[in-house]
Design a protein around this motif. Sequence first.
Motif, PDB file in Angstrom:
ATOM      1  N   ILE A  26      -0.570  43.159  36.339  1.00 23.03           N
ATOM      2  CA  ILE A  26       0.718  43.214  37.040  1.00 23.03           C
ATOM      3  C   ILE A  26       0.814  44.490  37.867  1.00 23.03           C
ATOM      4  CG2 ILE A  26       3.226  43.296  36.744  1.00 23.03           C
ATOM      5  CD1 ILE A  26       2.849  41.687  34.158  1.00 23.03           C
ATOM      6  N   ARG A  29      -1.380  44.314  40.983  1.00 19.21           N
ATOM      7  CA  ARG A  29      -0.908  43.452  42.077  1.00 19.21           C
ATOM      8  C   ARG A  29       0.367  44.025  42.701  1.00 19.21           C
ATOM      9  NH1 ARG A  29       0.446  38.603  38.027  1.00 19.21           N
ATOM     10  NH2 ARG A  29       2.623  39.081  37.646  1.00 19.21           N
ATOM     11  N   SER A  34       2.738  46.453  47.438  1.00 23.37           N
ATOM     12  CA  SER A  34       3.454  47.595  48.031  1.00 23.37           C
ATOM     13  C   SER A  34       2.653  48.158  49.199  1.00 23.37           C
ATOM     14  CB  SER A  34       3.649  48.716  47.010  1.00 23.37           C
ATOM     15  OG  SER A  34       4.401  48.264  45.937  1.00 23.37           O
ATOM     16  N   GLY A  37       3.057  46.095  52.124  1.00 22.01           N
ATOM     17  CA  GLY A  37       4.360  46.352  52.746  1.00 22.01           C
ATOM     18  C   GLY A  37       4.336  47.606  53.607  1.00 22.01           C
ATOM     19  N   THR A  91       7.745  42.374  36.023  1.00 24.71           N
ATOM     20  CA  THR A  91       7.151  41.497  37.039  1.00 24.71           C
ATOM     21  C   THR A  91       8.173  40.494  37.562  1.00 24.71           C
ATOM     22  OG1 THR A  91       5.399  39.939  37.574  1.00 24.71           O
ATOM     23  CG2 THR A  91       6.314  39.790  35.368  1.00 24.71           C
ATOM     24  N   ARG A  92       7.974  40.094  38.798  1.00 25.72           N
ATOM     25  CA  ARG A  92       8.862  39.098  39.390  1.00 25.72           C
ATOM     26  C   ARG A  92       8.106  37.810  39.678  1.00 25.72           C
ATOM     27  NH1 ARG A  92      11.892  42.147  44.098  1.00 25.72           N
ATOM     28  NH2 ARG A  92      12.446  40.024  44.701  1.00 25.72           N
ATOM     29  N   ALA A 108      -1.675  31.170  49.560  1.00 23.34           N
ATOM     30  CA  ALA A 108      -2.539  32.355  49.573  1.00 23.34           C
ATOM     31  C   ALA A 108      -3.579  32.244  50.684  1.00 23.34           C
ATOM     32  CB  ALA A 108      -3.213  32.534  48.215  1.00 23.34           C
ATOM     33  N   CYS A 141       3.640  35.839  54.205  1.00 22.07           N
ATOM     34  CA  CYS A 141       4.156  36.642  53.084  1.00 22.07           C
ATOM     35  C   CYS A 141       5.382  35.929  52.516  1.00 22.07           C
ATOM     36  CB  CYS A 141       4.613  38.035  53.508  1.00 22.07           C
ATOM     37  SG  CYS A 141       3.465  39.031  54.466  1.00 22.07           S
ATOM     38  N   VAL A 148       6.659  31.696  44.732  1.00 26.51           N
ATOM     39  CA  VAL A 148       6.341  32.191  43.381  1.00 26.51           C
ATOM     40  C   VAL A 148       7.013  33.492  42.975  1.00 26.51           C
ATOM     41  CG1 VAL A 148       4.101  31.053  43.355  1.00 26.51           C
ATOM     42  CG2 VAL A 148       4.262  33.418  44.160  1.00 26.51           C
ATOM     43  N   ARG A 149       7.809  34.081  43.851  1.00 21.15           N
ATOM     44  CA  ARG A 149       8.385  35.358  43.489  1.00 21.15           C
ATOM     45  C   ARG A 149       9.864  35.176  43.157  1.00 21.15           C
ATOM     46  NH1 ARG A 149       9.641  40.406  47.359  1.00 21.15           N
ATOM     47  NH2 ARG A 149       9.578  42.053  45.807  1.00 21.15           N
TER      48      ARG A 149
ATOM     49  N   ASP B 118      11.304  43.182  52.014  1.00 25.44           N
ATOM     50  CA  ASP B 118      10.043  43.600  51.399  1.00 25.44           C
ATOM     51  C   ASP B 118       8.834  43.239  52.255  1.00 25.44           C
ATOM     52  OD1 ASP B 118      10.311  45.160  49.199  1.00 25.44           O
ATOM     53  OD2 ASP B 118      10.296  43.543  47.732  1.00 25.44           O
ATOM     54  N   ILE B 119       9.058  42.751  53.467  1.00 25.96           N
ATOM     55  CA  ILE B 119       7.907  42.359  54.290  1.00 25.96           C
ATOM     56  C   ILE B 119       7.861  43.236  55.534  1.00 25.96           C
ATOM     57  CG2 ILE B 119       6.803  40.489  55.564  1.00 25.96           C
ATOM     58  CD1 ILE B 119       8.146  38.546  53.552  1.00 25.96           C
TER      59      ILE B 119
END
Lengths: 152, 239
Positions: A26, A29, A34, A37, A91-92, A108, A141, A148-149, B118-119
């Motif tokens: 976790i 990733r 980050s 980002g 985790t999210r 992905a 993104c 999944v987030r 966040d992007i």
Amino acid sequence: MKKIALTVLLTASATAAISGPVEEQIRFRQSAYSFLGWNTGKIKKQVVDNPESFNKDYVAAAANAIAAVANSGLGELYGPGTDQGIGWKQTRLKPEFFQKKDEVTAAANKFNEAANGLAKVAAAGDKVAIKEAFGKVTESCKGCHDLVRIKE
Amino acid sequence: MKVTVHIWDLPLRLFHWLLVVSIAAAYITAKLGGELIDWHGRIGIFILGLLIFRIVWGFLGSTHARFVSFFPTIPRLVAYLKGRWQGVGHNPLGALSVFALLGVLAIQVGTGLFANDDIAYEGPLFGFIDKSLSDQLTGWHNTAFNFLLGLVVLHVIAIVFYRWAKKTNLVVPMLTGKKQVPKVLAETVISTRPSGVGALRLILSLIISCSVVWGVSGGISTLYPVDRYQQTAQATPGF
Ligand code: HEM
């Protein structure tokens, strides 16, 4: 004295538990995302928000970093049970992740393609093409985050 | 005997329909994401302008646009529920809906200004707060939309209910500004046209809302620069 030793031992094993394999995945990733980002932010600044500040090498470096992360095999960081646990923070990852393998793989792959596409046009340095390729990346993104987030 | 009165002035009607279109556009651009998130932000700021205009117009607008004229006080609500309310503009229940919608919209826009995805998108006031607070406000921004959607659905259901159950068409007056009312009631109404919309008051309202939009979309940040990435390199550093 014995008590202190015991406390130290317990604390040490607790710390070890926190950085177990699940938490480590976790943490890695979260770090990877980050870092992504940071790099998307840099490209946005020079390509979209303030095009006069465009610096080809700077943008290409950021695009290469994104592609490198994309190609690093992040899928390895989604082991069983990693929908629960604390990395840098809780985790999210949605638990549904594990039931949606095909959709996740598609999302992905879309990201990987977009990232590699961006790196290619960034090397050429055409601002218009970069902007377009960058739009595809940020879209990918979001595609994965929506899937999944867990929402804020 | 029924007569025609002007109830909704033109600025109010423009506000209403522009709001409908912009909320739809804000939703679509937020969901599609990618480059459109920038447009989501721009549309959101336009909605902020509409909202400020409506608030100011609630004090400076023509009779039925003014908040005092339809503020849902307890006596008015009780009278309405007992079927004793008489009036021409918003009825007290409708007025509750107006204030609820404006309130939730204020939260939606207010949180959006500080939100991040966040992007590669940050609201124009993101720089004034911490990332963690921004994340929290982004969460509220997402939640607020569910409330907004709920209120919009109620609003539309109410309109359909009035159309079929009470045989009152609420849509046409919002388009034309005109409504058929019993003559007795009409006599208590000051027509909102032409004397209702004062040019000076309209200009003042526009100036106030445009100033807020200008301030939020760049003015404040220009006066008080807080760009937290200002220090970062413009070119690739040596390592
Ligand atoms: C100044 C105005 C606004 C700004 C700067 C803004 C900014 C943002 C940002 C950054 C996000 C992304 C959040 C995330 O990915 O978790 C977002 C999402 C969203 N915004 Fe706004 N917003 C504004 C106004 C509005 C308005 C007026 C509406 C609705 C009428 C709205 C509806 C939404 C919705 C529904 C989402 C969720 C999108 C999703 O589920 O993926 N926003 N907004």
